[in-house]
Write a protein that holds these residues in place. Sequence first.
Motif, PDB file in Angstrom:
ATOM      1  N   ASP A  51       0.584  -0.935   0.120  1.00 12.98           N
ATOM      2  CA  ASP A  51       0.292   0.328   0.474  1.00 12.98           C
ATOM      3  C   ASP A  51       1.177   0.926  -0.048  1.00 12.98           C
ATOM      4  OD1 ASP A  51      -2.038  -1.500  -0.103  1.00 12.98           O
ATOM      5  OD2 ASP A  51      -3.074  -0.772   2.264  1.00 12.98           O
ATOM      6  N   VAL A  52       1.721   1.165   0.766  1.00  5.20           N
ATOM      7  CA  VAL A  52       2.923   2.280   0.738  1.00  5.20           C
ATOM      8  C   VAL A  52       4.124   1.508  -0.063  1.00  5.20           C
ATOM      9  CG1 VAL A  52       4.057   4.227   2.449  1.00  5.20           C
ATOM     10  CG2 VAL A  52       1.475   3.002   2.665  1.00  5.20           C
ATOM     11  N   ARG A  53       5.100   2.846  -0.888  1.00  2.60           N
ATOM     12  CA  ARG A  53       6.292   2.380  -1.141  1.00  2.60           C
ATOM     13  C   ARG A  53       7.166   3.922  -1.259  1.00  2.60           C
ATOM     14  NH1 ARG A  53       7.139  -2.101  -4.069  1.00  2.60           N
ATOM     15  NH2 ARG A  53       5.358  -3.947  -4.487  1.00  2.60           N
ATOM     16  N   HIS A  54       8.387   3.554  -0.883  1.00  3.19           N
ATOM     17  CA  HIS A  54       8.796   5.082  -1.010  1.00  3.19           C
ATOM     18  C   HIS A  54      10.833   4.829  -1.289  1.00  3.19           C
ATOM     19  CE1 HIS A  54      10.763   4.021   2.846  1.00  3.19           C
ATOM     20  NE2 HIS A  54      10.171   3.963   2.447  1.00  3.19           N
ATOM     21  N   GLY A  55      11.069   5.520  -2.441  1.00  2.00           N
ATOM     22  CA  GLY A  55      12.560   6.006  -2.937  1.00  2.00           C
ATOM     23  C   GLY A  55      13.231   6.002  -1.358  1.00  2.00           C
ATOM     24  N   SER A  56      13.978   6.681  -1.713  1.00  2.00           N
ATOM     25  CA  SER A  56      15.443   7.183  -1.049  1.00  2.00           C
ATOM     26  C   SER A  56      15.343   9.318  -1.596  1.00  2.00           C
ATOM     27  CB  SER A  56      16.703   6.835  -0.964  1.00  2.00           C
ATOM     28  OG  SER A  56      17.705   6.440  -2.246  1.00  2.00           O
ATOM     29  N   VAL A  57      15.810   9.971  -0.270  1.00  2.00           N
ATOM     30  CA  VAL A  57      16.018  11.109  -1.115  1.00  2.00           C
ATOM     31  C   VAL A  57      16.779  11.473  -1.628  1.00  2.00           C
ATOM     32  CG1 VAL A  57      14.521  11.877   0.539  1.00  2.00           C
ATOM     33  CG2 VAL A  57      17.106  11.657   1.018  1.00  2.00           C
ATOM     34  N   ALA A  58      16.870  12.939  -2.589  1.00  5.31           N
ATOM     35  CA  ALA A  58      18.406  13.230  -3.501  1.00  5.31           C
ATOM     36  C   ALA A  58      17.809  14.860  -3.792  1.00  5.31           C
ATOM     37  CB  ALA A  58      18.334  12.109  -5.016  1.00  5.31           C
ATOM     38  N   PRO A  59      19.214  15.208  -3.742  1.00  2.12           N
ATOM     39  CA  PRO A  59      19.087  17.044  -4.132  1.00  2.12           C
ATOM     40  C   PRO A  59      18.291  16.941  -5.574  1.00  2.12           C
ATOM     41  CG  PRO A  59      20.965  16.441  -3.099  1.00  2.12           C
ATOM     42  CD  PRO A  59      20.801  15.033  -3.868  1.00  2.12           C
ATOM     43  N   ALA A  60      17.431  18.267  -4.820  1.00  3.85           N
ATOM     44  CA  ALA A  60      16.764  18.278  -6.601  1.00  3.85           C
ATOM     45  C   ALA A  60      17.076  20.041  -6.686  1.00  3.85           C
ATOM     46  CB  ALA A  60      15.606  18.477  -6.062  1.00  3.85           C
ATOM     47  N   GLY A  61      17.691  20.539  -6.156  1.00  2.93           N
ATOM     48  CA  GLY A  61      18.383  22.139  -6.329  1.00  2.93           C
ATOM     49  C   GLY A  61      17.860  22.939  -5.604  1.00  2.93           C
ATOM     50  N   LYS A  62      18.293  24.286  -5.365  1.00  2.00           N
ATOM     51  CA  LYS A  62      17.279  25.251  -4.275  1.00  2.00           C
ATOM     52  C   LYS A  62      16.427  25.103  -3.352  1.00  2.00           C
ATOM     53  CE  LYS A  62      15.817  26.687  -9.156  1.00  2.00           C
ATOM     54  NZ  LYS A  62      15.237  27.262 -10.181  1.00  2.00           N
ATOM     55  N   GLY A  63      17.278  24.179  -2.455  1.00  2.00           N
ATOM     56  CA  GLY A  63      16.679  23.991  -1.107  1.00  2.00           C
ATOM     57  C   GLY A  63      15.348  22.755  -1.312  1.00  2.00           C
ATOM     58  N   LEU A  64      15.538  21.911  -1.919  1.00  2.00           N
ATOM     59  CA  LEU A  64      14.977  20.542  -2.133  1.00  2.00           C
ATOM     60  C   LEU A  64      15.373  19.625  -2.572  1.00  2.00           C
ATOM     61  CD1 LEU A  64      12.390  22.534  -4.601  1.00  2.00           C
ATOM     62  CD2 LEU A  64      11.887  22.447  -2.183  1.00  2.00           C
ATOM     63  N   LEU A  65      14.879  18.649  -2.417  1.00  2.00           N
ATOM     64  CA  LEU A  65      15.502  17.002  -1.737  1.00  2.00           C
ATOM     65  C   LEU A  65      14.423  16.987  -2.872  1.00  2.00           C
ATOM     66  CD1 LEU A  65      16.213  16.043   1.320  1.00  2.00           C
ATOM     67  CD2 LEU A  65      17.631  16.880  -0.308  1.00  2.00           C
ATOM     68  N   LYS A  66      13.968  15.461  -3.647  1.00  2.00           N
ATOM     69  CA  LYS A  66      13.036  14.706  -4.373  1.00  2.00           C
ATOM     70  C   LYS A  66      12.791  13.267  -4.040  1.00  2.00           C
ATOM     71  CE  LYS A  66      16.180  14.135  -8.424  1.00  2.00           C
ATOM     72  NZ  LYS A  66      16.980  14.378  -9.501  1.00  2.00           N
TER      73      LYS A  66
END
Length: 446
Positions: A328-343
């Motif tokens: 029901d719930v899946r997630h990956g890992s965070v990575a930098p996306a620039g401008k103070g954001l993570l994806k």
Amino acid sequence: MNFSHAGPVVDSDESKPTPPQLLDAQELDNVWSGHRVGFYLLTVPPYQYVAYYDADRQMTIAQRRLDSSDWTYKRLPSKLGWDSHNYIVMALDKEGYIHVSGNMHVNPLVYFRSTQPYDVTTLEAAPMTGRDEQRVTYPRFMKNADGDLVFYYRDGSSGNGVNYYNIYDTDTQKWKRLIDRSILDGESMMNAYPLGPTLGPDGYYHMSWVWRDTVDCETNHDLSYARSRDLVHWETAAGEPLKLPLTIETPGLIVDPIPVEGGIINGSGKIGFDSKGRVVLTYHKFDEQGNTQLYHARWEDDHWQFYQTSDWDYRWYFSGGGSIESTDVRHGSVAPAGKGLLKEQISHVKYPSGEYLLSEEDFSVVDILKPDPAEQAFYRKLYRVESDFPGMKTVRAYDQGEDLNPGEKYILQWETLPPNRDVARPKPWPEPSPLRLFKVSVDENP
């Protein structure tokens, strides 16, 4: 930000991606489709390798030159049953010899090695160390900082297992223990489900894991973490040296003391990094109201800092043994996306799924990246199910190779029924499905 009210999505005309294109498509073989099990795709220019179970459930390795559509096949003496744990893994060592392992869930080691570099036709059953190889599960290959091939696996079973690392000597063509002890040891009371080791931007190998007390997946508990420079000497996030094996009693390892039936499942605790190279663990557990929520733990200022990202009004309760059919719930890992954001990729059975943009400061949801309609249409067509057998789905394996051409990717795809808790399905079974290899163009600057 509540995931159910994620606000505006990113849809800017300034960075419209170039729609993907199908550059090549090949049909390799027909494969078993009675239940899902992992195949493997490995590109090592100028060669490409595919590991799978054929229509008769026989482990098979296929090979070609990248400039050719002619494949060479090697059927290996290992036949699949009904266990969805029994995926296949593959690697090449420094000298180009092929190594294959798989089709094990608390079974004796299954391992093959080629007698000639880059040549699948010379694959033969081979020994490893001969120690602790009678109840093997979760085989993995990786390479250390020197490019040496490392093999790691669990010896034992759910609720009672230990994890070992072997290293391959290309000069002697023999395996030996990387460390003459287990890395993770449940001490006959539990077993660890590790993620990683993942090489981070700081030069450390990072590993997270949960412990499980029994075969029942609801008995996962205690998200934990350790790191190492060389896979031999391990330490806590604070840099304190650790004595092996690592156990539930080893000080300094537990990140979040999630209890049994606390809402974490093995496979959660994904390892990522922010723009400063700090390690971030993504995981889910129950909140005080009993709902499943997504959390992030980041090592900052000599302690783990916790952030609740979601505000879901939904509880995913999983239980029992065997491979789970739906997640029901899946997630990956965070990575930098620039401008103070993570994806981060997030999937939910009820709430919006996709690539989320998170604030690097507090991991709150800033936006959901809206997929390009042309790209959606392309993959919807590519991934469509052709079989009319009820319950069939397309599944994929993505390329594990290195030094690939920029702007291109390979995708291995077939159709299959989902897992069945690792028990046999009654007939009728679906007909074998085509195993296809796609070469797709990728926009490198979306």
